[in-house]
Scaffold this active site. Structure first.
Site, PDB file in Angstrom:
ATOM      1  N   SER A 160       0.824  -1.212   0.000  1.00 32.41           N
ATOM      2  CA  SER A 160       0.000   0.000   0.000  1.00 32.41           C
ATOM      3  C   SER A 160       0.852   1.254   0.000  1.00 32.41           C
ATOM      4  O   SER A 160       1.904   1.317   0.661  1.00 32.41           O
ATOM      5  CB  SER A 160      -0.908   0.007   1.230  1.00 32.41           C
ATOM      6  OG  SER A 160      -1.540   1.258   1.396  1.00 32.41           O
ATOM      7  N   GLU A 201       0.156   3.676   1.618  1.00 30.93           N
ATOM      8  CA  GLU A 201       0.142   4.148   3.003  1.00 30.93           C
ATOM      9  C   GLU A 201       1.492   3.929   3.686  1.00 30.93           C
ATOM     10  O   GLU A 201       1.819   4.623   4.644  1.00 30.93           O
ATOM     11  CB  GLU A 201      -0.950   3.426   3.798  1.00 30.93           C
ATOM     12  CG  GLU A 201      -2.372   3.799   3.406  1.00 30.93           C
ATOM     13  CD  GLU A 201      -2.824   5.119   4.001  1.00 30.93           C
ATOM     14  OE1 GLU A 201      -2.352   5.478   5.095  1.00 30.93           O
ATOM     15  OE2 GLU A 201      -3.648   5.800   3.363  1.00 30.93           O
ATOM     16  N   TYR A 233      -2.253  -0.170  10.112  1.00 31.47           N
ATOM     17  CA  TYR A 233      -2.408  -0.796   8.796  1.00 31.47           C
ATOM     18  C   TYR A 233      -1.130  -0.645   7.976  1.00 31.47           C
ATOM     19  O   TYR A 233      -0.629  -1.614   7.394  1.00 31.47           O
ATOM     20  CB  TYR A 233      -3.589  -0.159   8.069  1.00 31.47           C
ATOM     21  CG  TYR A 233      -3.718  -0.545   6.615  1.00 31.47           C
ATOM     22  CD1 TYR A 233      -4.364  -1.720   6.241  1.00 31.47           C
ATOM     23  CD2 TYR A 233      -3.208   0.276   5.611  1.00 31.47           C
ATOM     24  CE1 TYR A 233      -4.486  -2.067   4.899  1.00 31.47           C
ATOM     25  CE2 TYR A 233      -3.332  -0.061   4.267  1.00 31.47           C
ATOM     26  CZ  TYR A 233      -3.967  -1.241   3.921  1.00 31.47           C
ATOM     27  OH  TYR A 233      -4.083  -1.584   2.594  1.00 31.47           O
TER      28      TYR A 233
END
Length: 319
Positions: free
Chosen positions: A125, A127, A149
């Site tokens: 990801s 992120e 996450y």
């Protein structure tokens, strides 16, 4: 005929990827923790449920993973499973880490244990990069995760890299930025916005409550992004790739565009609620997909405005 195994097939990406692989002549097996009771609504929605072999597999149980791999004998594995919500990861950090990091480790170890040439894709990801000072992240940008996450995804990314280097596995990670579609559940803010705007346009008097709308993200179209996963496993050498549109917008831009699509001014219907702010968040997130363009021939066709329009059109069609 190649056989592909997709963990997390019930999600947005899993369903679109299954559809893509079926169209390319693959035999597709999908797994969930308990396939006997899972509804697989997205597979039904795409009309492909009856074309897929389903199996139960608990990624946090090595024996379960090994049994399924030995039975299915896949040529390619696409690991899309795990807790997928950034917001929820602050409430469930242990489950998030275990489902993503431990699950990835068990899958890699099972592939190594079997000793057969299986190609594996692992969902990472954007992120993981955290804040990048308004500079699009590429494959050489260091990670600075700002959520449980992202920490879990960063851990899994380095597990993949380690097994690739230590055991010569064909294992790669796609570092994907935000990608949306009508299959997104409403717990994701993009679908929350689209669904609420469509209800309000039809007469609902509700208000849409959002957190920080001044964050910036790179939003793409999920059916395009799953094609990049497939392309990564068709290469001669495994590599990690950043997948993004290369264009970044604020969440306020996303909201504005959504309400414009239904003929409304968002400021009359949206309330900013500080209680919905995350403990830590990324102020600006965007990716540089140049390597994917050069090596995979992949480039995003749809950017945020087109993504919003397609999500709104789909919401009106199903409601």
């Amino acid at each position: 005929m190649k056989t592909a195994l997709i963990s997390g097939i019930s999600g947005q990406d899993g369903a679109y990827l299954a559809q893509l692989l079926l169209n390319r002549g693959y035999a597709v097996c999908g797994t969930s923790r308990d396939a006997q009771i899972s509804k697989f609504a997205n597979l039904h929605r795409l009309g492909i449920y009856d074309k897929i072999k389903l199996a139960s597999m608990a990624l946090n149980d090595f024996r379960s993973v090994l049994q399924v791999l030995a039975k299915i004998q896949p040529d390619e594995i696409y690991n899309l499973a795990g807790q997928s919500s950034v917001g929820l990861s602050f409430e469930q950090p242990v489950e998030t880490l275990e489902s993503i990091a431990t699950g990835t480790l068990n899958l890699l170890e099972a592939i190594r244990f079997m000793g057969v040439p299986i190609k594996s894709y692992h969902a990472s990801s954007g992120e993981c990069f955290g804040n990048t000072n308004n500079l699009p992240a590429d494959e050489n940008t260091p990670f600075h995760p700002r959520s449980p996450y992202a920490v879990a995804k960063a851990t899994a990314f380095w597990q993949v890299a380690n097994y690739r280097e230590a055991y010569n596995l064909f294992a790669c990670s796609g570092v994907l930025y935000n990608h949306e579609s009508p299959l997104r559940p409403e717990r994701f803010v993009t679908q929350k916005i689209v669904s609420a705007a469509c209800r309000i346009a039809k007469g609902s008097k509700e208000k849409l409550y959002l957190g920080n709308v001044d964050v910036f993200r790179d939003w793409g179209w999920a059916p395009e992004y799953v094609e990049s996963m497939y392309l990564m496993l068709q290469q001669d050498e495994p590599m990690d790739y950043v997948i993004a549109t290369g264009e970044t917008y604020s969440l306020a831009d996303f909201v504005t565009k959504t309400f414009e699509c239904v003929g409304l001014d968002w400021q009359n219907h949206v309330v900013t609620d500080a209680n919905l702010y995350r403990p830590t968040d990324i102020a600006w997130g965007g990716g540089n997909p140049m390597l994917a363009k050069e090596r995979l021939g992949w480039k995003a066709k749809f950017k945020m405005p087109e993504v919003v329009r397609m999500m709104v059109d789909a919401q009106f069609n199903i409601s």
